[in-house]
Design a protein around this motif. Sequence first.
Motif, PDB file in Angstrom:
ATOM      1  N   ALA A 337       0.833  -1.206   0.000  1.00  0.00           N
ATOM      2  CA  ALA A 337       0.000   0.000   0.000  1.00  0.00           C
ATOM      3  C   ALA A 337       0.866   1.253   0.000  1.00  0.00           C
ATOM      4  O   ALA A 337       0.519   2.261  -0.636  1.00  0.00           O
ATOM      5  CB  ALA A 337      -0.934   0.006   1.205  1.00  0.00           C
ATOM      6  N   GLY A 338       2.016   1.211   0.699  1.00  0.00           N
ATOM      7  CA  GLY A 338       2.904   2.361   0.709  1.00  0.00           C
ATOM      8  C   GLY A 338       3.429   2.692  -0.675  1.00  0.00           C
ATOM      9  O   GLY A 338       3.554   3.864  -1.040  1.00  0.00           O
ATOM     10  N   LEU A 339       3.726   1.666  -1.445  1.00  0.00           N
ATOM     11  CA  LEU A 339       4.208   1.912  -2.798  1.00  0.00           C
ATOM     12  C   LEU A 339       3.078   2.371  -3.715  1.00  0.00           C
ATOM     13  O   LEU A 339       3.312   3.114  -4.673  1.00  0.00           O
ATOM     14  CB  LEU A 339       4.882   0.658  -3.342  1.00  0.00           C
ATOM     15  CG  LEU A 339       6.199   0.317  -2.622  1.00  0.00           C
ATOM     16  CD1 LEU A 339       6.728  -1.026  -3.095  1.00  0.00           C
ATOM     17  CD2 LEU A 339       7.231   1.414  -2.851  1.00  0.00           C
ATOM     18  N   ARG A 340       1.851   1.978  -3.413  1.00  0.00           N
ATOM     19  CA  ARG A 340       0.723   2.511  -4.188  1.00  0.00           C
ATOM     20  C   ARG A 340       0.492   3.987  -3.851  1.00  0.00           C
ATOM     21  O   ARG A 340       0.108   4.782  -4.723  1.00  0.00           O
ATOM     22  CB  ARG A 340      -0.518   1.660  -3.959  1.00  0.00           C
ATOM     23  CG  ARG A 340      -0.456   0.313  -4.666  1.00  0.00           C
ATOM     24  CD  ARG A 340      -1.773  -0.434  -4.641  1.00  0.00           C
ATOM     25  NE  ARG A 340      -1.977  -1.192  -3.440  1.00  0.00           N
ATOM     26  CZ  ARG A 340      -1.597  -2.459  -3.253  1.00  0.00           C
ATOM     27  NH1 ARG A 340      -0.946  -3.107  -4.213  1.00  0.00           N
ATOM     28  NH2 ARG A 340      -1.838  -3.097  -2.137  1.00  0.00           N
ATOM     29  N   GLU A 379       4.447  -4.296  -6.858  1.00  0.00           N
ATOM     30  CA  GLU A 379       4.444  -2.854  -6.621  1.00  0.00           C
ATOM     31  C   GLU A 379       5.843  -2.260  -6.719  1.00  0.00           C
ATOM     32  O   GLU A 379       6.019  -1.140  -7.205  1.00  0.00           O
ATOM     33  CB  GLU A 379       3.826  -2.538  -5.248  1.00  0.00           C
ATOM     34  CG  GLU A 379       2.322  -2.736  -5.195  1.00  0.00           C
ATOM     35  CD  GLU A 379       1.592  -1.924  -6.244  1.00  0.00           C
ATOM     36  OE1 GLU A 379       2.006  -0.779  -6.538  1.00  0.00           O
ATOM     37  OE2 GLU A 379       0.594  -2.430  -6.788  1.00  0.00           O
ATOM     38  N   ILE A 380       6.853  -3.006  -6.255  1.00  0.00           N
ATOM     39  CA  ILE A 380       8.229  -2.538  -6.436  1.00  0.00           C
ATOM     40  C   ILE A 380       8.542  -2.410  -7.932  1.00  0.00           C
ATOM     41  O   ILE A 380       9.092  -1.404  -8.387  1.00  0.00           O
ATOM     42  CB  ILE A 380       9.220  -3.490  -5.743  1.00  0.00           C
ATOM     43  CG1 ILE A 380       9.055  -3.415  -4.227  1.00  0.00           C
ATOM     44  CG2 ILE A 380      10.663  -3.164  -6.142  1.00  0.00           C
ATOM     45  CD1 ILE A 380       9.846  -4.456  -3.462  1.00  0.00           C
ATOM     46  N   ALA A 385       9.332   0.998 -12.772  1.00  0.00           N
ATOM     47  CA  ALA A 385       8.973   1.312 -14.155  1.00  0.00           C
ATOM     48  C   ALA A 385       8.469   2.741 -14.287  1.00  0.00           C
ATOM     49  O   ALA A 385       8.836   3.463 -15.229  1.00  0.00           O
ATOM     50  CB  ALA A 385       7.926   0.319 -14.658  1.00  0.00           C
ATOM     51  N   GLU A 386       7.623   3.173 -13.357  1.00  0.00           N
ATOM     52  CA  GLU A 386       7.079   4.528 -13.434  1.00  0.00           C
ATOM     53  C   GLU A 386       8.157   5.568 -13.179  1.00  0.00           C
ATOM     54  O   GLU A 386       8.208   6.614 -13.839  1.00  0.00           O
ATOM     55  CB  GLU A 386       5.917   4.689 -12.455  1.00  0.00           C
ATOM     56  CG  GLU A 386       4.668   3.924 -12.882  1.00  0.00           C
ATOM     57  CD  GLU A 386       3.412   4.398 -12.160  1.00  0.00           C
ATOM     58  OE1 GLU A 386       3.343   5.585 -11.792  1.00  0.00           O
ATOM     59  OE2 GLU A 386       2.506   3.571 -11.976  1.00  0.00           O
ATOM     60  N   MET A 387       9.030   5.314 -12.208  1.00  0.00           N
ATOM     61  CA  MET A 387      10.099   6.264 -11.915  1.00  0.00           C
ATOM     62  C   MET A 387      11.031   6.453 -13.105  1.00  0.00           C
ATOM     63  O   MET A 387      11.397   7.581 -13.456  1.00  0.00           O
ATOM     64  CB  MET A 387      10.904   5.790 -10.709  1.00  0.00           C
ATOM     65  CG  MET A 387      10.290   6.115  -9.361  1.00  0.00           C
ATOM     66  SD  MET A 387      10.425   7.861  -8.915  1.00  0.00           S
ATOM     67  CE  MET A 387      12.195   8.031  -8.669  1.00  0.00           C
ATOM     68  N   GLY A 405      14.467  -3.820  -1.660  1.00  0.00           N
ATOM     69  CA  GLY A 405      13.617  -3.385  -2.758  1.00  0.00           C
ATOM     70  C   GLY A 405      12.777  -2.175  -2.443  1.00  0.00           C
ATOM     71  O   GLY A 405      12.437  -1.394  -3.345  1.00  0.00           O
ATOM     72  N   ALA A 406      12.405  -1.977  -1.183  1.00  0.00           N
ATOM     73  CA  ALA A 406      11.629  -0.792  -0.823  1.00  0.00           C
ATOM     74  C   ALA A 406      12.416   0.480  -1.091  1.00  0.00           C
ATOM     75  O   ALA A 406      11.859   1.507  -1.481  1.00  0.00           O
ATOM     76  CB  ALA A 406      11.223  -0.859   0.646  1.00  0.00           C
ATOM     77  N   ALA A 407      13.733   0.419  -0.889  1.00  0.00           N
ATOM     78  CA  ALA A 407      14.587   1.569  -1.196  1.00  0.00           C
ATOM     79  C   ALA A 407      14.775   1.715  -2.702  1.00  0.00           C
ATOM     80  O   ALA A 407      14.651   2.812  -3.266  1.00  0.00           O
ATOM     81  CB  ALA A 407      15.935   1.419  -0.503  1.00  0.00           C
TER      82      ALA A 407
END
Length: 516
Positions: A337-340, A379-380, A385-387, A405-407
Amino acid sequence: MTLPPQGPPQGPPQGPPQGPPQRPDARALIGIVLDPDSFESWDEPPIDRAEPGSAYAEELAVARVKTGYDEAVITGEGRLGGRRVAVAACEFSFLAGSIGVAAAERLVSAVERATREGLPLLAAPASGGTRMQEGALAFTQMVKITAAVGAHRAAGLPYIVYLRHPATGGVFASWGSLGHVTAAEPGALIGFLGPRVFESLHGYPFPEGVQVAENLYAHGLVDAVVGAGDAREVAIRALSVLAGTGEPVRASGPEPRGPARPVEAWDAITRSRRDDRPGVRALLTLGARDVTPLRGTGAGEDDPGLLLALARFGTAPAVVLGQDRSRQRAVPGLGPAGLRVARRGMRLAAELGLPLVTVIDTAGAALSKAAEEGGLAGEIARSLAEMVMLDAPTVCLILGEGAGGAALALLPADRVVAAQHGWLSPLPPEGASAILYRSVDFAPEIAASQRVSATDLRADGIVDRIVPELPDAAYEHRAFCERVAATLEYEIAGLLARPAADRLAARTARYRNLGT
């Protein structure tokens, strides 16, 4: 400003409203929100669809006499903190604020005019939804309203929504739910299906406490719960970032200088884990201005470990999405959810052409059944991809810990800045040591060999600039945060001076050529 522990600068009340709330009507609300005596109406007399002599025609006539409004929507323009803006507000006393063909046409015409004239749009729905007297034709008006708002957003123009009591049905399910920033009136009833309709259809009442503004805020569906006076301040602050201030974005100082000495990896890791080290909240409080925290994904999810906000670093506006180290200590790592939430920030930056600042400060992603089933790995991947392909200037700040991966999900920016004791690693060094030696005892040696320190990251082309800590951010909160903010302003100003196509080409080439 002081950033609150969680949520917007004017957060929701801690308990239910005391006594009957005072709710301004549409004209009073406009008078509160806009600069004094600045509102000018855009409205033409409505063309009624009611048959002369019909019961509906009589209802319209009575509503006009009783309320002093000629329809359920009023539109126009005014000034907000000196800025010209367009406004559309519902009046609930006029046939429950319901939207028929005439009201929809008035609303769409106003949205289209705002788009043509390049104006930010403020919307204040208060409605029971579709006008039942006009049936299916009224119902389908929500399509053209939504299309008009979509075109306004596609033109790169800000759309701010203030949901009032009540906001239900098709109005909430169309133009009430499309804001770049969405606030709500305290205690307001907000939901898709009105509770009276639900009880009539099902024979039992809808659960209490669900369709109220404060519950929507708790679930990441609105960004703030504020009264009308505070809504004005939220809108002014948000538009200073979303629509700019008119001043050019330029670095206010010389090129920032790097640290005088290299940093050993394990020393950096140890320092980055200090509880008294400033995180993203301190950075926004001490180093930024015009800060407007946003809440959740807008789709019913939130993660306390990811902070999303609008802010300015000096003259540079930005969407900021940062891993909140203080919150992640209380929850099991950053989840899907944080990555969303982060991807909401990426889309906001791309749609409005705003610089994006990502802040890495995490001990790692959540390791749990819920995270796996919630699609953490996907989500990672989607964040990466979006970044990489984002059509906006991007700066990544490695503020402290940078594990896993969160970083990595927030890393691939045009420019990457690291605090002197920031670091980036596939795993916490203890985890890498356990994999290689079945013991955590070799973590310091592993950290050094993996070249995770800011010094090594810069030498390897992953980091572009290092912000000094004199001698440690934990000892100089304000000075350090101001130093970081000045560096971010410098980097953003440099990126904005480059053509967008050149930025994107350089970014993709950069990450394509890493390590070669």
